[in-house]
Scaffold this active site. Structure first.
Site, PDB file in Angstrom:
ATOM      1  N   LEU A  84       0.804  -1.203  -0.072  1.00  0.00           N
ATOM      2  CA  LEU A  84       0.167   0.147  -0.109  1.00  0.00           C
ATOM      3  C   LEU A  84       0.759   1.222   0.083  1.00  0.00           C
ATOM      4  CD1 LEU A  84      -2.701  -1.112   2.454  1.00  0.00           C
ATOM      5  CD2 LEU A  84      -2.773  -1.462   0.187  1.00  0.00           C
ATOM      6  N   HIS A  85       0.394   2.121  -0.708  1.00  0.00           N
ATOM      7  CA  HIS A  85       0.889   3.706  -0.882  1.00  0.00           C
ATOM      8  C   HIS A  85      -0.018   4.637  -0.718  1.00  0.00           C
ATOM      9  CE1 HIS A  85      -0.631   3.682  -4.894  1.00  0.00           C
ATOM     10  NE2 HIS A  85       0.051   2.404  -5.200  1.00  0.00           N
TER      11      HIS A  85
ATOM     12  N   HIS B 221      -3.434   4.187  -2.605  1.00  0.00           N
ATOM     13  CA  HIS B 221      -4.306   3.103  -1.999  1.00  0.00           C
ATOM     14  C   HIS B 221      -5.237   3.985  -0.825  1.00  0.00           C
ATOM     15  CE1 HIS B 221      -1.510   0.234  -3.578  1.00  0.00           C
ATOM     16  NE2 HIS B 221      -2.659  -0.101  -4.105  1.00  0.00           N
TER      17      HIS B 221
ATOM     18  N   GLN C  59      -5.235 -12.631 -12.630  1.00  0.00           N
ATOM     19  CA  GLN C  59      -5.259 -11.273 -13.581  1.00  0.00           C
ATOM     20  C   GLN C  59      -3.952 -11.224 -13.877  1.00  0.00           C
ATOM     21  OE1 GLN C  59      -6.645  -8.848 -10.275  1.00  0.00           O
ATOM     22  NE2 GLN C  59      -5.115  -7.079 -10.883  1.00  0.00           N
TER      23      GLN C  59
HETATM   24  P1  AMP Z   1      -3.858  -2.288  -6.820  1.00  0.00           P
HETATM   25  O1  AMP Z   1      -3.315  -2.723  -5.499  1.00  0.00           O
HETATM   26  O2  AMP Z   1      -2.581  -1.804  -7.724  1.00  0.00           O
HETATM   27  O3  AMP Z   1      -4.484  -3.238  -7.437  1.00  0.00           O
HETATM   28  O4  AMP Z   1      -4.475  -0.698  -6.715  1.00  0.00           O
HETATM   29  C1  AMP Z   1      -5.716  -0.992  -5.881  1.00  0.00           C
HETATM   30  C2  AMP Z   1      -6.666   0.241  -6.280  1.00  0.00           C
HETATM   31  O5  AMP Z   1      -5.851   1.386  -5.817  1.00  0.00           O
HETATM   32  C3  AMP Z   1      -7.076   0.316  -7.458  1.00  0.00           C
HETATM   33  O6  AMP Z   1      -8.355   0.749  -7.829  1.00  0.00           O
HETATM   34  C4  AMP Z   1      -6.116   1.284  -8.213  1.00  0.00           C
HETATM   35  O7  AMP Z   1      -6.547   1.933  -9.184  1.00  0.00           O
HETATM   36  C5  AMP Z   1      -5.907   2.141  -6.927  1.00  0.00           C
HETATM   37  N1  AMP Z   1      -4.618   3.067  -7.097  1.00  0.00           N
HETATM   38  C6  AMP Z   1      -3.322   2.499  -7.210  1.00  0.00           C
HETATM   39  N2  AMP Z   1      -2.364   3.322  -7.524  1.00  0.00           N
HETATM   40  C7  AMP Z   1      -3.012   4.514  -7.302  1.00  0.00           C
HETATM   41  C8  AMP Z   1      -2.586   5.912  -7.528  1.00  0.00           C
HETATM   42  N3  AMP Z   1      -1.526   6.194  -7.797  1.00  0.00           N
HETATM   43  N4  AMP Z   1      -3.697   6.771  -7.142  1.00  0.00           N
HETATM   44  C9  AMP Z   1      -4.774   6.699  -6.951  1.00  0.00           C
HETATM   45  N5  AMP Z   1      -5.356   5.255  -6.734  1.00  0.00           N
HETATM   46  C10 AMP Z   1      -4.392   4.363  -7.191  1.00  0.00           C
END
Ligand code: AMP
Length: 276
Positions: free
Chosen positions: A30-31, A34, A58
């Site tokens: 997480l960043h 998230h 996926q």
């Molecule tokens: P992930 O863990 O990469 O599957 O992302 C989980 C959710 O966080 C998804 O809906 C992503 O689009 C969103 N997300 C990832 N990176 C960002 C970002 N930089 N800014 C906003 N939302 C993000």
């Protein structure tokens, strides 16, 4: 924060609870991107459930799945601090107890852009998000604009299956230098990270000078900028109709968006900007 690992325990926790439920699906590592989703969910709903599940169906590249970062303890700490009430963290057999064939026809949108370079990716995304929706039964579900095509794919699934959930798209969170935050950024060397900045820079330039009539010319300029950057292999940079991601932008119902995907070294990155 409660940490729950099975669907049965999750349903037990969530049944008969009177507040609206907001779901934030993630793959962990997480960043602040998230956490911005969590923050919006907290502002709009009574109980926020975050899921962390690195969904194998996926991934279209086995080594990408294998090396996907999994800093579980740090993730738990961040979510607890952010005010998340429930963390759903199932293992793979909990979500996929048996071999299954999932397919949902959502039309052309699945096969454009990311779909071309990662065939089958969005079937895997829909499969896991559908299962999460069934397990959590959220009123609202939060997704990032960072994965714009994913948002459109899920909206399409929700529509086709008449799912009783409202999807909310949250803006892209960037580092101070413009790089879109991503769990995969940890794979970039300091040198690669500098090269990666060309993606957000090219999109920024494109947006600054955007006029619809000059779309193709501006797209070519952005592509040239990226191609001139060492260590960056462009996969696509397209300007499309935001509703269906078609390159025909003559009648953009909800807007026009530029999306880019490129490999920087071995790390695949995506980014986008809404142009109009
Ligand atoms: P992930 O863990 O990469 O599957 O992302 C989980 C959710 O966080 C998804 O809906 C992503 O689009 C969103 N997300 C990832 N990176 C960002 C970002 N930089 N800014 C906003 N939302 C993000």
């Amino acid at each position: 924060m409660e940490i729950i690992k099975t669907i049965a325990a999750l349903q037990n926790r969530l049944q008969n609870q009177p507040e609206t439920i907001g779901l934030v699906p993630t793959m962990g590592a997480l960043h602040n991107g998230h956490l911005s989703l969590i923050k919006t969910a907290l502002a709009q709903t009574g109980l926020v459930v975050c899921s962390i599940f690195v969904n194998p169906t996926q991934f279209t590249d086995a080594s990408d799945l294998e090396k996907y970062p999994r800093p579980v303890e740090a993730d738990i700490e961040k979510l607890a601090q952010a005010g998340c009430a429930v963390l759903f963290m199932p293992d793979v057999p909990e979500i996929y107890p048996q071999k299954e064939h999932w397919h949902l026809d959502i039309g052309e949108i699945e096969h454009r852009l990311e779909g071309k370079f990662r065939p089958g990716h969005y079937q895997g995304v829909m499969q896991v998000v559908y299962k999460l929706f069934m397990a959590v039964k959220p009123d609202f579900a939060y997704f990032g604009q960072k994965d714009f095509q994913q948002v459109k794919v899920i909206e399409q699934m929700v529509k086709l299956k008449n799912l009783p959930v409202k999807t909310v798209m949250c803006p892209i969170v960037r580092d101070a230098d413009g790089l879109a935050m991503s769990s995969r950024n940890v794979h970039l060397s300091p040198e690669e990270r500098k090269h990666a900045l060309i993606l957000s820079w090219a999109l920024h330039q494109l947006k600054k000078s955007y006029v619809k009539e000059a779309s193709e010319e501006l797209r070519k300029e952005a592509i040239e900028l990226i191609n001139a950057e060492p260590n960056v292999q462009l996969e696509y940079l397209e300007i499309v109709n935001a509703a269906d991601l078609d390159t025909d932008i003559s009648n953009p119902q909800i807007g026009i968006i530029a999306l880019v995907a490129a490999k920087v070294g071995q790390t695949r990155l995506i980014d986008n900007v809404i142009l109009a």
